[in-house]
Enzyme design. Sequence first.
Site, PDB file in Angstrom:
ATOM      1  N   ASP A   1       0.349  -1.468   0.204  1.00 29.79           N
ATOM      2  CA  ASP A   1       0.515   0.201  -0.018  1.00 29.79           C
ATOM      3  C   ASP A   1       0.480   0.972   0.444  1.00 29.79           C
ATOM      4  O   ASP A   1       2.470   1.546   0.260  1.00 29.79           O
ATOM      5  CB  ASP A   1      -1.121   0.070   1.376  1.00 29.79           C
ATOM      6  CG  ASP A   1      -2.017  -1.119   1.203  1.00 29.79           C
ATOM      7  OD1 ASP A   1      -2.309  -2.120  -0.108  1.00 29.79           O
ATOM      8  OD2 ASP A   1      -2.825  -1.548   2.715  1.00 29.79           O
ATOM      9  N   ILE A   2       0.376   2.233   0.013  1.00 30.49           N
ATOM     10  CA  ILE A   2       1.228   3.942  -0.925  1.00 30.49           C
ATOM     11  C   ILE A   2       1.856   4.229   0.757  1.00 30.49           C
ATOM     12  O   ILE A   2       2.431   4.799   0.542  1.00 30.49           O
ATOM     13  CB  ILE A   2      -0.267   4.954  -0.769  1.00 30.49           C
ATOM     14  CG1 ILE A   2       1.177   6.003  -1.453  1.00 30.49           C
ATOM     15  CG2 ILE A   2      -0.789   5.061  -0.392  1.00 30.49           C
ATOM     16  CD1 ILE A   2       0.116   6.457  -2.157  1.00 30.49           C
TER      17      ILE A   2
END
Length: 241
Positions: A103-104
């Site tokens: 995920d970011i």
Amino acid sequence: MRLDKFLCDAHIGTRKDVKKLIKEGKIKVDGLVAKNFDMKIDEEKNTVTLNGEKVVYEKFVYFMMNKPKGYISATEDKYKNTVLNLLPDEFKYYNLFPAGRLDIDTEGFLLLTDDGVFAHNILSPKKHVSKTYFAFVDGKVEEKHVKMFEDGIVLEDGYKALPAKLKILKSDEKSEIELTIYEGKFHQVKRMFEALGTRVTYLKRIAMGKLFLDETLKKGEIKKLTAEDIKKIEDDRYKGE
């Protein structure tokens, strides 16, 4: 294999770049100046040099990145920075892509490669290659939860996750844990803890298979992996039914 393809695959440059090098007489095959970019060579038998230096051919390459927050695990995006934006210029000729996603806002071990078959094999739901994470959890994680993870956490959509290995490093209102999972559902680690009524506030992947993140790598840096490293990734899989 054609000489120009060999040179491109060896990451010497683009097709246009290597044709220029051949035209300038900078490429030799077995000690003789190459005259034609489409000449046939055997990458295992012929010796190719550039300005006297041997060109090492690698069919595929593999890199470990210590991914920082704020970057998405993709090759391109119109609005957000991708992990490929972090690569130094000397890697621009590699056709790298992330093998799997973080995920970011997740940090840690991200594998970059140009080997599509290998990426498929380690990501396939049927292969169950392990991934280990370190996390801060907002909520108390207790010994009773270890057994729940071993039995398989049921997510909010009703999916029962594969058995996972939970190690509690600190049990408090703000807990610290390590978790090994054998699949990669969307936001899986966060959703597993949400199913317990807790919340992950920090997440970092620290291992794929038995290969651990090199902690000497600064955030955004990469290192090349060896065949032995790759074997460590493939060697830890879920053995259950």
